[in-house]
Design a protein around this motif. Structure first.
Motif, PDB file in Angstrom:
ATOM      1  N   GLY A  26      40.691 -22.044  46.765  1.00  0.00           N
ATOM      2  CA  GLY A  26      40.962 -23.600  47.255  1.00  0.00           C
ATOM      3  C   GLY A  26      40.759 -25.054  46.820  1.00  0.00           C
ATOM      4  N   LYS A  27      40.382 -25.079  45.933  1.00  0.00           N
ATOM      5  CA  LYS A  27      40.823 -25.930  44.730  1.00  0.00           C
ATOM      6  C   LYS A  27      42.563 -25.818  43.296  1.00  0.00           C
ATOM      7  N   ARG A  28      42.391 -24.030  43.561  1.00  0.00           N
ATOM      8  CA  ARG A  28      43.813 -24.246  42.807  1.00  0.00           C
ATOM      9  C   ARG A  28      45.110 -24.919  44.296  1.00  0.00           C
ATOM     10  N   ALA A  29      44.773 -24.375  44.972  1.00  0.00           N
ATOM     11  CA  ALA A  29      45.859 -24.826  46.334  1.00  0.00           C
ATOM     12  C   ALA A  29      46.053 -25.820  46.251  1.00  0.00           C
ATOM     13  N   THR A  32      48.262 -26.554  43.698  1.00  0.00           N
ATOM     14  CA  THR A  32      49.874 -26.629  44.300  1.00  0.00           C
ATOM     15  C   THR A  32      50.925 -26.530  45.861  1.00  0.00           C
ATOM     16  N   VAL A  33      49.606 -27.381  46.651  1.00  0.00           N
ATOM     17  CA  VAL A  33      50.227 -27.547  47.786  1.00  0.00           C
ATOM     18  C   VAL A  33      51.018 -28.886  47.255  1.00  0.00           C
ATOM     19  N   GLY A  34      49.987 -29.649  46.899  1.00  0.00           N
ATOM     20  CA  GLY A  34      50.447 -30.859  46.831  1.00  0.00           C
ATOM     21  C   GLY A  34      49.465 -31.743  47.354  1.00  0.00           C
ATOM     22  N   GLY A  46      39.219 -31.481  36.612  1.00  0.00           N
ATOM     23  CA  GLY A  46      40.023 -30.876  36.562  1.00  0.00           C
ATOM     24  C   GLY A  46      41.018 -30.779  37.499  1.00  0.00           C
ATOM     25  N   LEU A  47      41.128 -31.925  38.180  1.00  0.00           N
ATOM     26  CA  LEU A  47      42.520 -32.163  39.129  1.00  0.00           C
ATOM     27  C   LEU A  47      43.480 -33.281  38.610  1.00  0.00           C
ATOM     28  N   PRO A  48      44.413 -32.800  39.007  1.00  0.00           N
ATOM     29  CA  PRO A  48      45.663 -34.429  38.925  1.00  0.00           C
ATOM     30  C   PRO A  48      45.202 -35.561  39.514  1.00  0.00           C
ATOM     31  N   GLU A 112      45.218 -19.438  52.427  1.00  0.00           N
ATOM     32  CA  GLU A 112      45.176 -21.042  51.950  1.00  0.00           C
ATOM     33  C   GLU A 112      45.106 -21.498  52.461  1.00  0.00           C
ATOM     34  N   LEU A 113      44.274 -22.128  54.013  1.00  0.00           N
ATOM     35  CA  LEU A 113      43.727 -23.538  54.333  1.00  0.00           C
ATOM     36  C   LEU A 113      42.503 -22.964  54.624  1.00  0.00           C
TER      37      LEU A 113
END
Length: 129
Positions: A26-29, A32-34, A46-48, A112-113
């Motif tokens: 979920g953190k990756r999503a 990556t999803v925006g 670690g998050l942008p 992903e949700l």
């Protein structure tokens, strides 16, 4: 049977029971999803940093009197126009007639949700559960 269903008022369910999600996926999503381009998550490294202008004032993971339900998070993701509060109806959240948030109904898989909701839920203080 159809008459019974028609008699029920349409409202948000009090709870939405999701299968167990993978917090790391979920953190990756989220990235990556925006989601990270507009939203930040308090207490998660670690998050942008969000880059959208003007900034979106909706931050996840805050210590709050209560945490959002799974139903509220899913609804906010798949239908972001439904829960724009009066406090956030200005240009910071809305553009034109709707939310600035993109349509994610075609961008996210159900997995992903589920993982995204698990990640967001994991960021809230345990005392708000």
């Amino acid at each position: 049977m159809a008459a019974c269903a028609a008699a029920r008022p349409v409202s948000e369910p009090p709870q939405l029971i999701l299968p167990e999600g993978d917090v790391q996926a979920g953190k990756r999503a989220f990235v990556t999803v925006g989601c990270a381009s507009c939203h930040s998550v308090e207490g998660v490294d670690g998050l942008p940093k969000p880059t959208v202008q003007p900034p979106v004032p909706i931050v996840f993971g805050r210590r709050q009197a209560s945490r959002p339900t799974n139903a509220r998070l899913v609804t906010a993701i798949v239908n972001p126009n439904i829960h724009i509060s009066e406090a956030h109806k200005g240009e910071l959240v809305r553009l034109g007639d709707g939310s600035r948030m993109s349509d994610f109904t075609r961008a996210l898989t159900v997995r992903e949700l589920v993982d995204l909701v698990a990640f967001l839920q994991s960021t809230y203080d345990a005392s708000t559960r």
